[in-house]
Design an enzyme around this catalytic site. Structure first.
Site, PDB file in Angstrom:
ATOM      1  N   ASP A 324       0.827  -1.218   0.000  1.00 31.51           N
ATOM      2  CA  ASP A 324       0.000   0.000   0.000  1.00 31.51           C
ATOM      3  C   ASP A 324       0.858   1.263   0.000  1.00 31.51           C
ATOM      4  O   ASP A 324       2.005   1.248   0.465  1.00 31.51           O
ATOM      5  CB  ASP A 324      -0.913   0.017   1.236  1.00 31.51           C
ATOM      6  CG  ASP A 324      -0.121  -0.067   2.532  1.00 31.51           C
ATOM      7  OD1 ASP A 324       0.854  -0.833   2.585  1.00 31.51           O
ATOM      8  OD2 ASP A 324      -0.468   0.654   3.492  1.00 31.51           O
ATOM      9  N   GLU A 325       0.267   2.318  -0.484  1.00 23.35           N
ATOM     10  CA  GLU A 325       0.805   3.681  -0.359  1.00 23.35           C
ATOM     11  C   GLU A 325       2.299   3.767  -0.695  1.00 23.35           C
ATOM     12  O   GLU A 325       3.043   4.479  -0.016  1.00 23.35           O
ATOM     13  CB  GLU A 325       0.564   4.210   1.070  1.00 23.35           C
ATOM     14  CG  GLU A 325      -0.903   4.316   1.403  1.00 23.35           C
ATOM     15  CD  GLU A 325      -1.148   4.748   2.852  1.00 23.35           C
ATOM     16  OE1 GLU A 325      -1.950   5.668   3.064  1.00 23.35           O
ATOM     17  OE2 GLU A 325      -0.553   4.143   3.776  1.00 23.35           O
TER      18      GLU A 325
HETATM   19  C1  ACM Z   1      -3.660   1.280   4.594  1.00 27.53           C
HETATM   20  O1  ACM Z   1      -4.546   1.724   5.364  1.00 27.53           O
HETATM   21  N1  ACM Z   1      -2.628   2.035   4.275  1.00 27.53           N
HETATM   22  C2  ACM Z   1      -3.750  -0.053   4.038  1.00 27.53           C
END
Ligand code: ACM
Length: 510
Positions: A324-325
């Site tokens: 993620d991110e």
């Molecule tokens: C997330 O909340 N960055 C998966």
């Protein structure tokens, strides 16, 4: 009113009242079960539990004995006596008997309670454990009154809607001790949840000992958000948690987040950085600034070693690779990176789970995309053959505040009051992603603002039982108005367990 009439009326009233109390104790259908079972049929009398009750367990079934001992320990806490567990080859005439039978769906159980015998029959060891949890909900969570403990008679048949019902604990932003994680596992077990996803690494901390890269834990595990002392689990401690969870029919899904959210690793080993220089440890709460160096070969040797050691410690089928991110990793680097990391996970015999961004790569066979934010990513993942784990931030993030007055947590995905957290259906949330594409439901607790188990309890309760019910009980059997009345009856249980819960004004607490 004449005197005689008066006495008759009083006697009638007394009889009515005592019949009423009696019917509460002997009417199984009055118990506020969470999650709501598939069917409950009351038969109107009671089984009395006391220090002489024996817990019998069918011989030769893996995992049953630990469940039977779990139940015996609970009963001993109630009665103050030493209830014993005995292995037998056939059902006894009285007591409590735990066994398995064929022909039921996975994790299913049937609970038959009559005046002499309580039978818990599971499809498997998990089903038996869930039957035990249902049985325990007919009793107080603690009792030292010396009063007889009665269980109303009847039959419950039950099975979960989704096989995977989990919660995530972020032990990276703030570190939680082994004892605290065990308490969290106990919370999941109360409500038949069966997965604990541990977010083991992030910018602020690396929390698992990796023997081939020792500085990850030594340096990367040293701090936490706010600059306090962090910590890490030795491999032995981690294995202890795996076993503690397994004894409660819970599997641990370990996550190593990459290529972003990796500052703790980048601060521990200079060679993982493209410029060859270790970063500083980080104790703030920004996201998206770190990345592993995706075109250095040592990065993949590092990941291979980490996944190899973690897979060896993890009996469950999944390794979570985060993903993620990764705002500091260009997409043209991110995609081949995720593809290569997935192959490493597969090489060590595990299945991949990743946050919904991993759908930008090519999910390997058996991969799961964890929907948290982006419907397009999640849909793309399904089109590429992945299944979905449902963790929509605006509904299921346990670190979101209840309302604007909540002193802990964040609200970037909105406020999640107890009704808002409960009132959704995983299989109709995202158009085109029906039940056949969904592995299950998970409620994540991120720990930027949550520093100890009391604060965990406040964010988790009373929402956790709702997520457990979303995972267990079919949507046509769920309704907020009916649920909130049942939830209100669990307030005393939370209190008796010492749980610091949020006393939502939307729930009629008893
Ligand atoms: C997330 O909340 N960055 C998966």
């Amino acid at each position: 009113m004449k005197i005689k009439q008066y006495w008759y009326s009083l006697a009638a009233l007394f009889l009515m009242l005592s019949a009423c109390t009696e019917s509460v104790k002997t009417d199984l259908s009055q118990t506020a079960f969470i999650p709501k079972p598939v069917s409950v049929t009351a038969s109107g009398s009671a089984f009395e539990l006391n220090g002489a009750t024996v817990v019998y367990v069918q011989e030769g079934v893996d995992g049953l004995l630990s469940s039977a001992e779990f139940l015996s320990n609970k009963i001993n806490n109630f009665t103050g006596s030493a209830v014993t567990t005995e292995t037998v080859s056939a059902a006894p005439a009285k007591g409590i008997y735990i066994s398995v039978a064929s022909g039921m769906p996975a994790q299913a159980y049937e609970l038959n309670i009559d005046k002499k015998l309580v039978k818990i029959t599971g499809a498997d060891a998990a089903g038996c454990f869930f039957g035990i949890q249902t049985l325990l909900q007919t009793l107080p969570v603690k009792s030292n009154t010396g009063e007889p403990l009665v269980i109303p008679t009847g039959t419950i048949t039950d099975h979960p809607d989704f096989g995977y019902r989990g919660a995530m604990l972020d032990v990276a932003r703030h570190f939680f001790s082994v004892e605290e994680v065990k308490q969290f596992i106990d919370f999941l077990a109360l409500y038949k949840m069966n997965v604990l996803h541990l977010h083991l690494s992030d910018d602020q901390g690396w929390r698992i000992e990796i023997k081939s890269w020792p500085k990850l834990a030594e340096i990367g595990g040293s701090l936490e958000v706010g600059g306090g002392t962090g910590g890490f689990y030795t491999q032995e401690q981690y294995s202890g948690l795996v076993q503690y969870a397994a004894d409660r029919q819970i599997m641990i899904v370990p996550e190593i987040d990459m290529p972003g959210h990796t500052n703790a690793a980048l601060a521990s080993y200079a060679e993982l950085n493209c410029n060859g220089k270790a970063t500083e440890l980080y104790t703030g709460t920004r996201v998206g600034f770190s990345t592993l160096c995706t075109d250095k070969e040592v990065t993949y040797q590092f990941i291979d070693d980490v996944v190899r050691e973690l897979a060896a410690l993890t009996p469950g089928p999944y390794i979570h690779i985060g993903g993620d991110e990764s705002h500091s990793t260009p997409l043209e680097d991110y995609i081949p990176f995720v593809n290569r990391v997935q192959e490493i996970v597969v090489k060590y015999g595990k299945k991949v789970i990743g946050w919904d961004e991993i759908a930008n790569a090519t999910p390997v066979e058996g991969a799961t995309v964890q929907f948290w934010a982006d419907v397009e990513n999640t849909t793309m993942g399904v089109e590429k053959g992945a299944q979905v784990l449902m963790s929509p931030a605006a509904r299921a993030y346990l670190d979101m505040q209840y309302d604007s007055t909540t002193h802990l947590g964040l609200h970037w995905a909105g406020y999640i009051e107890v009704d808002n957290g409960y009132n959704w259906d995983p299989a109709s949330l995202v158009p085109g992603i029906g039940k056949d594409k969904i592995l299950g439901v998970e409620a994540p607790l991120w720990s930027e603002t949550v520093t100890n188990i009391d604060e965990v309890e406040y964010m988790v309760f009373p929402r956790l039982p709702g997520y457990a019910e979303i995972g267990w009980t079919a949507p046509d059997q769920r309704n907020w108005d009916e649920y909130k009345a049942r939830l209100g009856k669990h307030g005393n249980r939370f209190e008796d367990l010492g749980i610091d819960y949020y006393k939502s004004a939307l729930v009629p607490w008893e």
